[in-house]
Design an enzyme around this catalytic site. Structure first.
Site, PDB file in Angstrom:
ATOM      1  N   CYS A 122       0.836  -1.024  -0.155  1.00  0.00           N
ATOM      2  CA  CYS A 122       0.176  -0.021   0.136  1.00  0.00           C
ATOM      3  C   CYS A 122       0.864   1.201  -0.033  1.00  0.00           C
ATOM      4  N   HIS A 123       0.313   2.236  -0.556  1.00  0.00           N
ATOM      5  CA  HIS A 123       1.379   3.639  -0.804  1.00  0.00           C
ATOM      6  C   HIS A 123       1.846   4.046   0.663  1.00  0.00           C
ATOM      7  N   THR A 124       1.313   3.941   1.722  1.00  0.00           N
ATOM      8  CA  THR A 124       1.605   4.520   2.974  1.00  0.00           C
ATOM      9  C   THR A 124       3.008   3.774   3.361  1.00  0.00           C
TER      10      THR A 124
ATOM     11  N   HIS B 140       1.136  -3.403   5.789  1.00  0.00           N
ATOM     12  CA  HIS B 140      -0.147  -3.484   6.739  1.00  0.00           C
ATOM     13  C   HIS B 140      -1.451  -3.914   5.966  1.00  0.00           C
ATOM     14  N   GLU B 141      -1.115  -4.815   4.917  1.00  0.00           N
ATOM     15  CA  GLU B 141      -2.110  -5.249   4.046  1.00  0.00           C
ATOM     16  C   GLU B 141      -2.035  -6.942   3.928  1.00  0.00           C
TER      17      GLU B 141
ATOM     18  N   CYS C 174     -11.116  -2.652  20.556  1.00  0.00           N
ATOM     19  CA  CYS C 174     -10.990  -3.254  21.724  1.00  0.00           C
ATOM     20  C   CYS C 174     -12.154  -4.004  22.434  1.00  0.00           C
TER      21      CYS C 174
ATOM     22  N   CYS D  79     -15.148   1.786  26.249  1.00  0.00           N
ATOM     23  CA  CYS D  79     -14.623   2.565  25.010  1.00  0.00           C
ATOM     24  C   CYS D  79     -15.831   3.069  24.379  1.00  0.00           C
TER      25      CYS D  79
ATOM     26  N   CYS E 145     -15.819   1.955  20.577  1.00  0.00           N
ATOM     27  CA  CYS E 145     -16.109   0.653  20.265  1.00  0.00           C
ATOM     28  C   CYS E 145     -17.682   0.725  20.547  1.00  0.00           C
TER      29      CYS E 145
ATOM     30  N   CYS F 171     -11.072   3.074  17.543  1.00  0.00           N
ATOM     31  CA  CYS F 171     -10.623   2.781  18.829  1.00  0.00           C
ATOM     32  C   CYS F 171      -9.238   3.235  19.255  1.00  0.00           C
TER      33      CYS F 171
ATOM     34  N   ARG G 105      -3.628   3.264  20.310  1.00  0.00           N
ATOM     35  CA  ARG G 105      -3.217   4.123  19.075  1.00  0.00           C
ATOM     36  C   ARG G 105      -1.861   4.905  19.317  1.00  0.00           C
TER      37      ARG G 105
ATOM     38  N   CYS H 135      -6.537  -3.300   3.812  1.00  0.00           N
ATOM     39  CA  CYS H 135      -6.388  -1.981   3.815  1.00  0.00           C
ATOM     40  C   CYS H 135      -7.344  -1.350   2.720  1.00  0.00           C
TER      41      CYS H 135
ATOM     42  N   ARG I 128      -2.701  -3.298  -7.334  1.00  0.00           N
ATOM     43  CA  ARG I 128      -2.135  -4.028  -6.372  1.00  0.00           C
ATOM     44  C   ARG I 128      -1.198  -4.940  -6.472  1.00  0.00           C
TER      45      ARG I 128
HETATM   46  P1  NAD Z   1      -3.059   5.015  -5.927  1.00  0.00           P
HETATM   47  O1  NAD Z   1      -1.601   5.916  -5.845  1.00  0.00           O
HETATM   48  O2  NAD Z   1      -2.888   3.486  -6.529  1.00  0.00           O
HETATM   49  O3  NAD Z   1      -4.130   5.838  -6.595  1.00  0.00           O
HETATM   50  C1  NAD Z   1      -4.187   7.314  -6.695  1.00  0.00           C
HETATM   51  C2  NAD Z   1      -4.987   7.597  -8.070  1.00  0.00           C
HETATM   52  O4  NAD Z   1      -5.042   9.079  -8.033  1.00  0.00           O
HETATM   53  C3  NAD Z   1      -3.682   7.107  -9.297  1.00  0.00           C
HETATM   54  O5  NAD Z   1      -4.388   6.444 -10.187  1.00  0.00           O
HETATM   55  C4  NAD Z   1      -3.438   8.695  -9.681  1.00  0.00           C
HETATM   56  O6  NAD Z   1      -3.032   8.510 -11.158  1.00  0.00           O
HETATM   57  C5  NAD Z   1      -4.561   9.599  -9.281  1.00  0.00           C
HETATM   58  N1  NAD Z   1      -4.290  10.802  -9.140  1.00  0.00           N
HETATM   59  C6  NAD Z   1      -3.319  11.551  -8.395  1.00  0.00           C
HETATM   60  N2  NAD Z   1      -3.377  12.720  -8.528  1.00  0.00           N
HETATM   61  C7  NAD Z   1      -4.751  13.031  -9.118  1.00  0.00           C
HETATM   62  C8  NAD Z   1      -5.375  14.192  -9.545  1.00  0.00           C
HETATM   63  N3  NAD Z   1      -4.784  15.397  -9.260  1.00  0.00           N
HETATM   64  N4  NAD Z   1      -6.485  14.213 -10.105  1.00  0.00           N
HETATM   65  C9  NAD Z   1      -7.074  12.985 -10.543  1.00  0.00           C
HETATM   66  N5  NAD Z   1      -6.436  11.769  -9.999  1.00  0.00           N
HETATM   67  C10 NAD Z   1      -5.240  11.690  -9.563  1.00  0.00           C
HETATM   68  O7  NAD Z   1      -3.271   4.972  -4.288  1.00  0.00           O
HETATM   69  P2  NAD Z   1      -4.453   4.026  -3.605  1.00  0.00           P
HETATM   70  O8  NAD Z   1      -3.771   3.031  -3.115  1.00  0.00           O
HETATM   71  O9  NAD Z   1      -5.543   3.881  -4.204  1.00  0.00           O
HETATM   72  O10 NAD Z   1      -4.871   5.062  -2.416  1.00  0.00           O
HETATM   73  C11 NAD Z   1      -5.466   6.420  -2.611  1.00  0.00           C
HETATM   74  C12 NAD Z   1      -5.351   7.183  -1.336  1.00  0.00           C
HETATM   75  O11 NAD Z   1      -6.072   6.481  -0.471  1.00  0.00           O
HETATM   76  C13 NAD Z   1      -4.138   7.464  -0.868  1.00  0.00           C
HETATM   77  O12 NAD Z   1      -3.937   8.775  -0.615  1.00  0.00           O
HETATM   78  C14 NAD Z   1      -3.941   6.623   0.466  1.00  0.00           C
HETATM   79  O13 NAD Z   1      -2.911   6.914   1.081  1.00  0.00           O
HETATM   80  C15 NAD Z   1      -5.300   6.637   0.620  1.00  0.00           C
HETATM   81  N6  NAD Z   1      -5.922   5.607   1.869  1.00  0.00           N
HETATM   82  C16 NAD Z   1      -6.746   6.067   2.860  1.00  0.00           C
HETATM   83  C17 NAD Z   1      -7.141   5.384   3.570  1.00  0.00           C
HETATM   84  C18 NAD Z   1      -8.007   5.649   4.674  1.00  0.00           C
HETATM   85  O14 NAD Z   1      -8.228   4.983   5.802  1.00  0.00           O
HETATM   86  N7  NAD Z   1      -8.328   6.768   4.790  1.00  0.00           N
HETATM   87  C19 NAD Z   1      -6.793   3.759   3.611  1.00  0.00           C
HETATM   88  C20 NAD Z   1      -6.187   3.462   2.463  1.00  0.00           C
HETATM   89  C21 NAD Z   1      -5.499   4.413   1.689  1.00  0.00           C
HETATM   90  C1  022 Z   2      -3.705   3.327   5.102  1.00  0.00           C
HETATM   91  N1  022 Z   2      -3.692   4.540   5.379  1.00  0.00           N
HETATM   92  C2  022 Z   2      -3.236   5.140   4.141  1.00  0.00           C
HETATM   93  C3  022 Z   2      -3.164   4.161   3.422  1.00  0.00           C
HETATM   94  N2  022 Z   2      -3.029   2.994   4.024  1.00  0.00           N
HETATM   95  C4  022 Z   2      -4.172   5.182   6.411  1.00  0.00           C
HETATM   96  C5  022 Z   2      -3.464   6.237   7.032  1.00  0.00           C
HETATM   97  C6  022 Z   2      -3.930   6.863   8.356  1.00  0.00           C
HETATM   98  C7  022 Z   2      -5.319   6.430   8.948  1.00  0.00           C
HETATM   99  C8  022 Z   2      -6.174   5.541   8.122  1.00  0.00           C
HETATM  100  C9  022 Z   2      -5.735   4.866   6.829  1.00  0.00           C
HETATM  101  C10 022 Z   2      -6.068   7.097   9.861  1.00  0.00           C
HETATM  102  C11 022 Z   2      -7.013   7.910   9.924  1.00  0.00           C
HETATM  103  C12 022 Z   2      -7.169   8.361  11.244  1.00  0.00           C
HETATM  104  C13 022 Z   2      -6.155   7.984  11.922  1.00  0.00           C
HETATM  105  N3  022 Z   2      -5.345   7.207  11.172  1.00  0.00           N
HETATM  106  C14 022 Z   2      -5.959   7.931  13.462  1.00  0.00           C
HETATM  107  C15 022 Z   2      -6.290   9.490  13.746  1.00  0.00           C
HETATM  108  C16 022 Z   2      -6.120   9.420  15.243  1.00  0.00           C
HETATM  109  O1  022 Z   2      -6.014   8.217  16.065  1.00  0.00           O
HETATM  110  O2  022 Z   2      -5.948  10.552  15.823  1.00  0.00           O
HETATM  111  C17 022 Z   2      -4.209   6.258  11.502  1.00  0.00           C
HETATM  112  C18 022 Z   2      -4.275   5.055  12.014  1.00  0.00           C
HETATM  113  C19 022 Z   2      -3.067   4.512  12.311  1.00  0.00           C
HETATM  114  C20 022 Z   2      -1.888   5.087  12.498  1.00  0.00           C
HETATM  115  C21 022 Z   2      -1.859   6.581  11.988  1.00  0.00           C
HETATM  116  C22 022 Z   2      -2.952   7.094  11.595  1.00  0.00           C
HETATM  117  C23 022 Z   2      -0.765   4.442  12.715  1.00  0.00           C
HETATM  118  O3  022 Z   2      -0.879   3.284  13.121  1.00  0.00           O
HETATM  119  N4  022 Z   2       0.419   4.943  12.816  1.00  0.00           N
HETATM  120  C24 022 Z   2      -5.514   4.249  11.906  1.00  0.00           C
HETATM  121 ZN    ZN Z   3      -2.837   1.153   3.568  1.00  0.00          ZN
HETATM  122 ZN    ZN Z   4     -12.047   0.344  21.786  1.00  0.00          ZN
END
Ligand code: NAD
Ligand code: 022
Ligand code: ZN
Ligand code: ZN
Length: 445
Positions: A59-61, A81-82, A111, A116, A119, A127, A131, A190, A387
């Site tokens: 995953c990108h993170t 993490h996936e 938890c 909580c 939860c 949760c 954290r 994820c 992926r």
């Molecule tokens: P990815 O890089 O595979 O997909 C991102 C897509 O966005 C790419 O296809 C890219 O070409 C496109 N893109 C980039 N800039 C753009 C723009 N300006 N306009 C239109 N399209 C654009 O990434 P992913 O794995 O699909 O993840 C996407 C996002 O979600 C990441 O920022 C990731 O960190 C986040 N994420 C968040 C959570 C969460 O819990 N909130 C969980 C997982 C991933």
């Molecule tokens: C996963 N993410 C992006 C790509 N893959 C991602 C990153 C952060 C979060 C969720 C998904 C996220 C959103 C809200 C929080 N996190 C928590 C915010 C808070 O508790 O105040 C988050 C999580 C875990 C971690 C960091 C940020 C960590 O374990 N370091 C759920």
């Molecule tokens: Zn992720």
């Molecule tokens: Zn909890």
């Protein structure tokens, strides 16, 4: 199948309570390739679980942290993490999983404690129990279970799955169907779960609605797929990379737009040209704060909702005019799609296994062997990758007992299904009936 389980279990009995030496992909410092080397993994302490990892999707993170962009990233660490794995041993007091269970480690724990407030609230999954420790790269007792030659290696997001063995908290461990395909189900750790959950949980997308999805990576494609399933009538995908459009359309997008290929029109004006008052739901799956603004402003006047899924780079801020919200638009966001991890990830696995949805289109690359981890990273960097799954240890094939439906008919608020299976005990075919009440929404009482 029986052999595999008892063989592995016998092996796990040998290692329980001892330090395991195994291979892991260690990130020693930012911007360096991962180093596949032998590390020591301590046995799980109280409330912890040691897992043998089968498969891991990138995953990108993970890469964002490896590239040194996360100011809170700690080194050396083990990323990942996936994933899917099998429980090798459990620490003191662990009751919800046991050696041999197939699990998905989750970075949002659950938890389930009575005090909580997160939860106990059906509307959130955040949760906070562990954290702070997750952020510091350690287990809940403040120490790490990983080391090499006496040097401590940090954990990452409570998962650290780029390793043959890892240790996670029991409350981060989702026990899934033992017959699940572990090479696929890792995706539910994820990105795909997040996209699905943003649609079903955070926005509760209604039939007949209009949807815009910015970013058609794994997360955005999962949003498209879920919006289609929810009955959206018009789904537009937006991406700078037109290669993503074919799959987006296959998963349910009615139209796809590349902002670089619409002349001098802004993407906002282009999309308002189709739906004058905006869209019922818009999703940012890019992490770009300018896109987040466009997404918000493209939400329908009066009631449209915009959901931030993308994680922006450190320090970036979002902006819009307050009038946009005064005019009824709603700005929201999601962490892991709102899923309560231990309870709901197994349900997502079950949904895939019932054939009600599919993960297959998301796996664009598959590598075998932890030594291929850097190739997996290169694959993710190529624009072609949705992926990339890395198989860390192979699982012996397991075959689920075959149960088939003989008949199914409506009965009160549900279905009665007559099923048949071959009973080994009785050495003949047997039938039974089950009543399956209609499912309610997850937050319905
Ligand atoms: P990815 O890089 O595979 O997909 C991102 C897509 O966005 C790419 O296809 C890219 O070409 C496109 N893109 C980039 N800039 C753009 C723009 N300006 N306009 C239109 N399209 C654009 O990434 P992913 O794995 O699909 O993840 C996407 C996002 O979600 C990441 O920022 C990731 O960190 C986040 N994420 C968040 C959570 C969460 O819990 N909130 C969980 C997982 C991933
Ligand atoms: C996963 N993410 C992006 C790509 N893959 C991602 C990153 C952060 C979060 C969720 C998904 C996220 C959103 C809200 C929080 N996190 C928590 C915010 C808070 O508790 O105040 C988050 C999580 C875990 C971690 C960091 C940020 C960590 O374990 N370091 C759920
Ligand atoms: Zn992720
Ligand atoms: Zn909890």
């Amino acid at each position: 199948a029986e052999m595999e389980k008892s063989d592995l279990l016998a092996q796990f009995k040998q290692t329980a309570g001892k330090v395991i030496k195994c291979r892991a992909a260690v990130a020693w410092e930012p911007k360096k390739p991962l180093d596949v080397c032998e590390i020591e993994v301590q046995p799980p302490k109280k409330g912890e679980v040691r897992i043998k990892i089968f498969a891991n999707a990138l995953c990108h993170t993970d890469i964002y942290t490896l590239d040194g962009h996360d100011p809170e990233g700690l080194f050396p660490c083990i990323l990942g993490h996936e994933a899917t794995g099998i429980v090798e041993s459990v620490g003191e007091g662990v009751t919800s999983v046991q050696p041999g269970d197939i699990v998905i480690p989750c970075y949002t724990p659950e938890c389930r404690e009575h005090d909580c407030v997160f939860c106990q609230n059906p509307n959130t999954n955040l949760c906070p129990k562990i954290r702070a420790f997750q952020g510091k790269g350690v287990m809940p007792d403040g120490t790490s279970r990983f080391s090499k030659d006496g040097k401590t290696i940090y954990h990452f997001m409570g998962c650290s799955s780029f390793s043959e063995y890892t240790v996670v908290a029991e409350i981060s461990c989702a026990k899934i169907n033992p017959y699940a395909d572990v090479n696929k189900m890792c995706l539910l750790g994820c990105g795909i779960s997040t996209g699905w959950g943003a649609v079903f949980n955070n926005c509760k997308v209604k039939p007949n609605s209009t949807v815009v999805v910015f970013g058609l990576g794994a997360v955005g494609l999962a949003v498209v797929q879920a919006a289609k399933e929810a009955g959206a009538r018009f789904i537009v995908g937006v991406d700078l990379n037109s290669n993503k459009f074919e799959l987006a359309k296959k998963l349910g997008a009615h139209e796809c737009v590349n902002p670089t290929q619409i002349g001098d029109k802004s993407i906002k004006d282009y999309l308002l040209g189709i739906e004058k008052w905006g869209y019922d739901y818009t999703f940012d799956c890019t992490g770009n704060v300018k896109v987040m603004r466009d997404a918000l402003e493209l939400a329908h006047r009066g009631f449209g909702e915009s959901c931030i899924i993308g994680v922006a780079a450190a320090g970036h801020e979002i902006a819009t005019r307050p009038f946009q919200l005064v005019a009824g638009r709603v700005w929201k966001g999601t962490a892991f799609g709102g899923w309560k991890s231990r309870t709901e990830v197994p349900q997502l696995v079950a949904k895939v296994m019932r054939g009600e949805t599919t993960l297959d289109p998301y796996i664009s690359h598959f590598f075998k062997g932890i030594e291929k981890v850097n190739e997996t990273i290169d694959a993710l960097h190529s624009g072609e990758c949705i992926r990339a799954v890395l198989q860390i240890s192979e699982r012996e094939p397991v075959e689920a007992p075959k149960v088939t439906t003989v008949s199914s008919h409506r009965h009160f608020n549900g279905y009665v299904k007559r099923m048949k299976h071959f009973s080994k005990v009785n050495n003949c075919e047997m039938q039974f009936s089950i009543y399956i009440p209609d499912r309610k929404g997850r937050t319905d009482k």
